[in-house]
Motif scaffolding. Sequence first.
Motif, PDB file in Angstrom:
ATOM      1  N   LEU A 175      25.238 -78.993  -1.427  1.00 28.90           N
ATOM      2  CA  LEU A 175      25.286 -78.815   0.029  1.00 28.90           C
ATOM      3  C   LEU A 175      25.863 -77.450   0.418  1.00 28.90           C
ATOM      4  CD1 LEU A 175      26.513 -82.355   1.150  1.00 28.90           C
ATOM      5  CD2 LEU A 175      24.227 -81.397   1.414  1.00 28.90           C
ATOM      6  N   PHE A 234      18.440 -74.912   9.759  1.00 27.10           N
ATOM      7  CA  PHE A 234      19.563 -74.741  10.686  1.00 27.10           C
ATOM      8  C   PHE A 234      19.185 -73.822  11.851  1.00 27.10           C
ATOM      9  CE2 PHE A 234      23.697 -76.469   9.149  1.00 27.10           C
ATOM     10  CZ  PHE A 234      23.232 -77.129   8.020  1.00 27.10           C
ATOM     11  N   THR A 287      34.341 -70.943   5.844  1.00 27.59           N
ATOM     12  CA  THR A 287      34.447 -69.595   6.406  1.00 27.59           C
ATOM     13  C   THR A 287      35.910 -69.186   6.363  1.00 27.59           C
ATOM     14  OG1 THR A 287      32.667 -70.137   7.925  1.00 27.59           O
ATOM     15  CG2 THR A 287      33.920 -68.165   8.426  1.00 27.59           C
TER      16      THR A 287
HETATM   17  N1  SAH Z   1      30.709 -74.381   8.820  1.00 25.34           N
HETATM   18  C1  SAH Z   1      31.737 -74.667   7.822  1.00 25.34           C
HETATM   19  C2  SAH Z   1      31.144 -75.115   6.499  1.00 25.34           C
HETATM   20  C3  SAH Z   1      30.137 -74.204   5.867  1.00 25.34           C
HETATM   21  S1  SAH Z   1      29.464 -74.891   4.382  1.00 25.34           S
HETATM   22  C4  SAH Z   1      32.620 -73.464   7.672  1.00 25.34           C
HETATM   23  O1  SAH Z   1      32.258 -72.463   8.259  1.00 25.34           O
HETATM   24  O2  SAH Z   1      33.647 -73.501   6.996  1.00 25.34           O
HETATM   25  C5  SAH Z   1      27.951 -75.657   4.945  1.00 25.34           C
HETATM   26  C6  SAH Z   1      28.110 -77.073   5.482  1.00 25.34           C
HETATM   27  O3  SAH Z   1      26.808 -77.551   5.819  1.00 25.34           O
HETATM   28  C7  SAH Z   1      28.682 -78.069   4.489  1.00 25.34           C
HETATM   29  O4  SAH Z   1      29.773 -78.737   5.062  1.00 25.34           O
HETATM   30  C8  SAH Z   1      27.535 -79.060   4.206  1.00 25.34           C
HETATM   31  O5  SAH Z   1      27.976 -80.390   4.015  1.00 25.34           O
HETATM   32  C9  SAH Z   1      26.700 -78.934   5.460  1.00 25.34           C
HETATM   33  N2  SAH Z   1      25.276 -79.229   5.309  1.00 25.34           N
HETATM   34  C10 SAH Z   1      24.451 -78.790   4.328  1.00 25.34           C
HETATM   35  N3  SAH Z   1      23.188 -79.208   4.570  1.00 25.34           N
HETATM   36  C11 SAH Z   1      23.230 -79.938   5.728  1.00 25.34           C
HETATM   37  C12 SAH Z   1      22.251 -80.612   6.520  1.00 25.34           C
HETATM   38  N4  SAH Z   1      20.963 -80.641   6.179  1.00 25.34           N
HETATM   39  N5  SAH Z   1      22.644 -81.212   7.659  1.00 25.34           N
HETATM   40  C13 SAH Z   1      23.948 -81.190   8.051  1.00 25.34           C
HETATM   41  N6  SAH Z   1      24.916 -80.572   7.348  1.00 25.34           N
HETATM   42  C14 SAH Z   1      24.559 -79.948   6.197  1.00 25.34           C
END
Ligand code: SAH
Length: 200
Positions: free
Chosen positions: A24, A134, A29
């Motif tokens: 995933l 996304f 960040t």
């Molecule tokens: N936005 C956070 C995490 C970034 S990591 C930060 O900035 O710290 C990317 C995140 O996207 C992870 O938590 C993962 O679980 C989520 N993710 C990955 N694929 C996804 C999907 N199809 N739908 C929803 N969340 C997803």
Amino acid sequence: MNSKSQLAIALSKLKAFVKPNVKLEQYPTDSEIAAGALWNLALLGDIEGKAIADLGCGTGILGIGALMMGAKKVWFVDVDAKVLEVLKENLDDLGIEEDYEIFKGKVSDFNEKVDVVVQNPPFGTKQEHADKVFLEKAFSIADVVCSFHKTVTRVFVEAISADHGKEITHRWDFSFPLKQTQKFHKSKIRRVEVTCFRMV
Ligand code: SAH
């Protein structure tokens, strides 16, 4: 929040991923970078009083920062129940009880309209086109989209935003520290060049 550094310090106290899920692409960040991007957005009027979605919110650094900067409401969206538990702890620790909703599921299944999306999505290195899903979702639910991508994928971001009639108004470059969160990482800290694109 009176200053960007005050915001960065507050965000640095949040809990991060416990056991990041490689597939995933769970990378948090960095707090300085989150504060930098949110501060820029706030100056452009994109945060205060706005409804915001943090897609792929992980443990919530971007959305929580937006709440700290006066967002009207934040939607936190992530597919992983474990990270959403940590997100909830972060919100509870800060005494934030309202002005947010948590959506557990895929971004593709999230359909609330908002003013602004702030997201640091998977960069698509493990799951091809993860970043595309996304961006397409963000464009369909918000007028203003602020999204982090690897700088080397710039041409792809430019093309997809043009396809959706979006103009890139700002680009903020950051050097992302990827801490050694995964077993296969050899060096302690790698850096990757990342750009935060603001698209309208
Ligand atoms: N936005 C956070 C995490 C970034 S990591 C930060 O900035 O710290 C990317 C995140 O996207 C992870 O938590 C993962 O679980 C989520 N993710 C990955 N694929 C996804 C999907 N199809 N739908 C929803 N969340 C997803």
